[in-house]
Design a protein around this motif. Sequence first.
Motif, short mmCIF file in Angstrom:
data_model
loop_
_atom_site.label_atom_id
_atom_site.label_comp_id
_atom_site.label_asym_id
_atom_site.label_seq_id
_atom_site.Cartn_x
_atom_site.Cartn_y
_atom_site.Cartn_z
N LYS A 96 -28.39 20.15 -31.98
CA LYS A 96 -26.94 20.02 -32.19
C LYS A 96 -26.31 18.97 -31.29
O LYS A 96 -25.16 18.59 -31.48
CB LYS A 96 -26.23 21.37 -32.05
N TYR A 97 -27.08 18.45 -30.32
CA TYR A 97 -26.56 17.41 -29.42
C TYR A 97 -27.09 16.01 -29.76
O TYR A 97 -26.79 15.05 -29.06
CB TYR A 97 -26.89 17.77 -27.97
N TRP A 98 -27.89 15.91 -30.83
CA TRP A 98 -28.42 14.62 -31.23
C TRP A 98 -27.28 13.71 -31.72
O TRP A 98 -26.28 14.18 -32.27
CB TRP A 98 -29.43 14.77 -32.36
N GLY A 99 -27.45 12.41 -31.52
CA GLY A 99 -26.51 11.44 -32.08
C GLY A 99 -25.18 11.33 -31.35
O GLY A 99 -24.24 10.72 -31.86
N LYS A 100 -25.08 11.89 -30.16
CA LYS A 100 -23.82 11.87 -29.40
C LYS A 100 -23.90 10.99 -28.15
O LYS A 100 -22.96 10.96 -27.36
CB LYS A 100 -23.43 13.29 -29.02
N GLY A 101 -25.03 10.32 -27.94
CA GLY A 101 -25.18 9.46 -26.78
C GLY A 101 -25.66 10.19 -25.53
O GLY A 101 -25.82 9.57 -24.47
N ILE A 102 -25.89 11.48 -25.63
CA ILE A 102 -26.28 12.28 -24.47
C ILE A 102 -27.69 11.91 -24.00
O ILE A 102 -27.92 11.75 -22.80
CB ILE A 102 -26.17 13.78 -24.78
N GLY A 103 -28.61 11.77 -24.94
CA GLY A 103 -29.97 11.38 -24.58
C GLY A 103 -30.01 10.03 -23.89
O GLY A 103 -30.66 9.86 -22.86
N THR A 104 -29.27 9.07 -24.44
CA THR A 104 -29.21 7.74 -23.83
C THR A 104 -28.64 7.82 -22.43
O THR A 104 -29.16 7.22 -21.49
CB THR A 104 -28.35 6.79 -24.70
N HIS A 105 -27.58 8.60 -22.27
CA HIS A 105 -26.96 8.73 -20.95
C HIS A 105 -27.94 9.36 -19.95
O HIS A 105 -28.04 8.91 -18.80
CB HIS A 105 -25.68 9.56 -21.04
N ALA A 106 -28.67 10.39 -20.38
CA ALA A 106 -29.63 11.05 -19.49
C ALA A 106 -30.75 10.08 -19.08
O ALA A 106 -31.14 10.03 -17.91
CB ALA A 106 -30.21 12.29 -20.16
N VAL A 107 -31.25 9.30 -20.03
CA VAL A 107 -32.30 8.32 -19.72
C VAL A 107 -31.76 7.27 -18.74
O VAL A 107 -32.44 6.88 -17.79
CB VAL A 107 -32.87 7.68 -21.00
N LYS A 108 -30.52 6.82 -18.95
CA LYS A 108 -29.91 5.86 -18.02
C LYS A 108 -29.79 6.47 -16.62
O LYS A 108 -30.00 5.78 -15.62
CB LYS A 108 -28.54 5.43 -18.52
N MET A 109 -29.43 7.75 -16.54
CA MET A 109 -29.30 8.41 -15.24
C MET A 109 -30.64 8.39 -14.51
O MET A 109 -30.70 8.13 -13.30
CB MET A 109 -28.82 9.86 -15.42
N VAL A 110 -31.72 8.65 -15.23
CA VAL A 110 -33.05 8.61 -14.62
C VAL A 110 -33.40 7.18 -14.21
O VAL A 110 -33.86 6.94 -13.09
CB VAL A 110 -34.12 9.18 -15.58
N ALA A 111 -33.15 6.22 -15.11
CA ALA A 111 -33.50 4.83 -14.85
C ALA A 111 -32.80 4.29 -13.60
O ALA A 111 -33.36 3.46 -12.87
CB ALA A 111 -33.15 3.97 -16.06
N GLU A 112 -31.59 4.77 -13.34
CA GLU A 112 -30.82 4.29 -12.19
C GLU A 112 -31.34 4.81 -10.85
O GLU A 112 -31.06 4.21 -9.82
CB GLU A 112 -29.35 4.67 -12.35
#
Length: 175
Positions: A96-112
């Motif tokens: 239900k959280y797919w397609g909302k940018g949450i996954g991208t944001h989480a991956v960016k948080m890790v990458a940083e």
Amino acid sequence: MEEKSFTDISLRPLDLLDIDAFMEWVVDDKVAHFCTWEPYTSKEDGINFIRNIVLPHQWFRAICIDNMPIGSITVTPNSGSGDRCRGELGYVLAYKYWGKGIGTHAVKMVAETIFDELPHLERLEALVDVENVASQRVLEKAGFKREGVLRKYMIIKGSTRDMVIFSLLCTDSKT
């Protein structure tokens, strides 16, 4: 679900108290489709996974909204003397959280932060099924570079699959 701002998203260790939230995504066929694991069929399996895999894992985090787990993200460093500089990123998010940018944001948080948290890492890799276009977009938007297709690379649920390999280097500019 109302749209959440990215300030509501956090990463934290997953623990046994999170079992009910954890079960929401691990029982879902859609979530497990491109994963190596089958959907869980019992809460006991979930508890055993958290106890035996999550808790001893060096870098396993819950992706949370308002501190409630909605998925997970992991970095698994390689341990051999020749590949110690590499780690593998994996992530999963409740449907239900797919397609909302949450996954991208989480991956960016890790990458940083991952290259500061695990300073021996110079390269973070992610393998994605060639048919999982949405996950490929997550990685691209988070600054990962698509390096190529590894043909017949993994067996997932009895089928040999082609995988796309992505990487992020400690020397890559921050996204």
